[in-house]
Design a protein around this motif. Structure first.
Motif, mmCIF file in Angstrom:
data_model
loop_
_atom_site.group_PDB
_atom_site.id
_atom_site.type_symbol
_atom_site.label_atom_id
_atom_site.label_comp_id
_atom_site.label_asym_id
_atom_site.label_seq_id
_atom_site.Cartn_x
_atom_site.Cartn_y
_atom_site.Cartn_z
ATOM 1 N N CYS A 352 115.377 -20.790 -71.958
ATOM 2 C CA CYS A 352 114.455 -21.625 -72.482
ATOM 3 C C CYS A 352 114.930 -22.314 -73.411
ATOM 4 O O CYS A 352 116.485 -22.859 -73.007
ATOM 5 N N GLY A 353 114.522 -23.337 -73.775
ATOM 6 C CA GLY A 353 114.371 -24.321 -74.600
ATOM 7 C C GLY A 353 113.458 -25.233 -73.722
ATOM 8 O O GLY A 353 112.171 -25.149 -73.577
ATOM 9 N N PRO A 354 113.607 -26.515 -73.811
ATOM 10 C CA PRO A 354 112.278 -27.883 -73.837
ATOM 11 C C PRO A 354 111.745 -26.928 -71.800
ATOM 12 O O PRO A 354 112.366 -26.727 -71.539
ATOM 13 N N LEU A 355 110.679 -27.491 -72.106
ATOM 14 C CA LEU A 355 110.134 -27.237 -71.802
ATOM 15 C C LEU A 355 110.348 -28.236 -70.068
ATOM 16 O O LEU A 355 110.095 -27.614 -68.800
ATOM 17 N N PRO A 356 110.658 -29.339 -69.973
ATOM 18 C CA PRO A 356 111.522 -30.034 -68.966
ATOM 19 C C PRO A 356 112.541 -29.667 -68.937
ATOM 20 O O PRO A 356 113.378 -29.457 -67.357
ATOM 21 N N PHE A 357 113.485 -29.700 -69.232
ATOM 22 C CA PHE A 357 114.776 -28.708 -68.375
ATOM 23 C C PHE A 357 114.328 -26.863 -68.014
ATOM 24 O O PHE A 357 114.689 -26.875 -67.304
ATOM 25 N N MET A 358 113.283 -26.261 -68.625
ATOM 26 C CA MET A 358 113.015 -24.676 -68.371
ATOM 27 C C MET A 358 112.335 -25.252 -66.638
ATOM 28 O O MET A 358 113.139 -24.947 -65.392
ATOM 29 N N ARG A 359 111.681 -26.014 -66.629
ATOM 30 C CA ARG A 359 111.061 -26.552 -65.174
ATOM 31 C C ARG A 359 111.795 -26.976 -64.696
ATOM 32 O O ARG A 359 112.224 -26.679 -63.318
ATOM 33 N N ALA A 360 113.068 -27.729 -64.436
ATOM 34 C CA ALA A 360 113.757 -28.633 -63.366
ATOM 35 C C ALA A 360 115.098 -27.327 -63.338
ATOM 36 O O ALA A 360 115.618 -27.005 -62.304
ATOM 37 N N ALA A 361 115.497 -26.195 -64.617
ATOM 38 C CA ALA A 361 116.419 -25.155 -64.087
ATOM 39 C C ALA A 361 115.220 -24.056 -62.953
ATOM 40 O O ALA A 361 116.398 -23.984 -62.726
#
Length: 388
Positions: A352-361
């Protein structure tokens, strides 16, 4: 399942319709709001409308659903539809509103594509729409039934019982039902909608994760000062203020069992993770739990003390933090990077968090061999992940 005739028509026209969906959805919302201004004022998030996020999410959902119907008819887009259904129920959407959407969406399709929309094309895409709408209506009916609420009748008055600043720009509000009744049960990770009447007369609705466990005294939401409703809550929601809350919704819920967990968040995305950790502590969980959080700085980190305390109370949990600036020597500087983080076998991950963070994770976890079905995420606002 889409009929064979419609399948061939949709397959042939999907590139043209898909390529025009951005313009179609823009005209759809403009036409619907012109005829039904109360929907823009009192139901839809006008901030997302102004930014174009809602129409991009709608276009992505339609394209994804139509593509799956023709390319993978044996597969149902369960996760996408469940997420939409939960959001609709949290807003009080009812079956009759699908007829309004149909009217203005198909008017926009004809307006944009013109003579290309033959009777056969219109019939095929009409079938796509009502298949998707039918699945959503069925899911939403079950959610309403499970919550004990009639369709659309989701709102209950809650009174603010405390305000606690969190980090540099967030505020935790605890709330109890105004009539003294128990708050409805919920699953760790779920959210509620909050409806407020703004100074210009609009009734705007936003979703906030429940940042304490089921069984806690009342509900707790944590609000980042960002947007007109959040600004209003920061400035006007005092102890004693009465707010309208929906029944709890959301499909990012903590799976029970003993399998290892990864709870990874960034920024205000920490809120459902705190609720999940609170639940694990209250239930005496011993399952291995890796907690990851990234933030701009320790001063910006909402629920930093809660995160540390809850992890310390779990016998098999560990905490890893990344800060862009001012990171203590015990933490890491920069953005969250799961590449070399020790992770147990067979884990289930929540993001859960900003979309770029979740995509990278998510990309890192997939590269490390974790199946996509064991990686779950929550998006605040329109789900732009499926929009590309």
């Amino acid at each position: 399942m889409l009929s064979p005739q419609s399948t061939e028509v949709v397959r042939a026209t999907l590139p043209a319709v898909g390529g025009a969906l951005g313009e179609i959805t823009a005209r759809f919302y403009a036409g619907m709001f012109a005829a039904h201004p109360e929907l823009e004022r009192d139901l839809f998030n006008r901030g997302n409308q102004a930014a174009g996020a809602q129409r991009r999410a709608l276009a992505g959902a339609i394209a994804a659903y139509a593509t799956m119907l023709v390319e993978h008819p044996e597969v149902r887009p369960g996760a996408m539809l469940a997420r939409i259904a939960h959001k609709h129920v949290s807003l009080g959407v009812t079956e009759d509103q699908y007829k309004i959407v149909h009217q203005y969406l198909f008017a926009a399709i004809v307006d944009v594509l013109g003579e290309a929309v033959t009777p056969e094309v219109a019939a095929a895409w009409d079938e796509v729409y009502w298949l998707m709408a039918g699945e959503l209506i069925a899911l939403e009916t079950r959610l309403y039934d499970a919550s004990g609420a009639l369709p659309g009748a989701i709102w209950t008055d809650y009174v603010v019982t405390s305000r606690t600043p969190q980090g540099s720009s967030a505020l935790a509000l605890t709330l109890r039902p105004a009539d003294g009744s128990p708050a409805p049960a919920f699953a760790p990770g779920q959210y509620v909608s909050v409806a407020v009447h703004l100074p210009d007369g609009a009734r705007q609705i936003r979703q906030y994760s429940l940042s304490a466990a089921p069984g806690a005294e009342g509900y707790r939401i944590t609000v980042k000062r960002d947007g007109e409703v959040s600004q209003w809550l920061h400035s006007d929601a005092r102890v004693g203020t009465v707010l309208a809350l929906s029944r709890p919704c959301g499909d990012l819920t903590l799976a029970e069992g003993e399998e290892p967990l990864l709870l990874a968040s960034a920024g205000i995305g920490v809120t459902p993770m705190v609720g999940m950790l609170d639940h694990l502590v209250r239930t005496g969980a011993t399952r291995p739990t890796t907690v990851v959080h990234g933030d701009r700085s320790p001063a910006d980190h909402a629920h930093a003390a809660d995160l540390t305390t809850l992890v310390a109370r779990l016998p098999a949990a560990e905490l890893h933090r990344w800060y862009e600036t001012d990171a203590p020597t015990t933490d890491r500087t920069g953005y969250v990077d799961l590449t070399d983080l020790p992770l147990p076998e067979g884990l289930r991950a929540y993001l859960c968090g900003p979309l770029p963070f979740m995509r990278a994770a998510r990309a890192t976890l997939l590269a490390r061999g974790i199946p996509s079905g064991r990686i779950h995420y929550e998006v605040f606002g329109p789900d732009l992940w499926i929009a590309g």
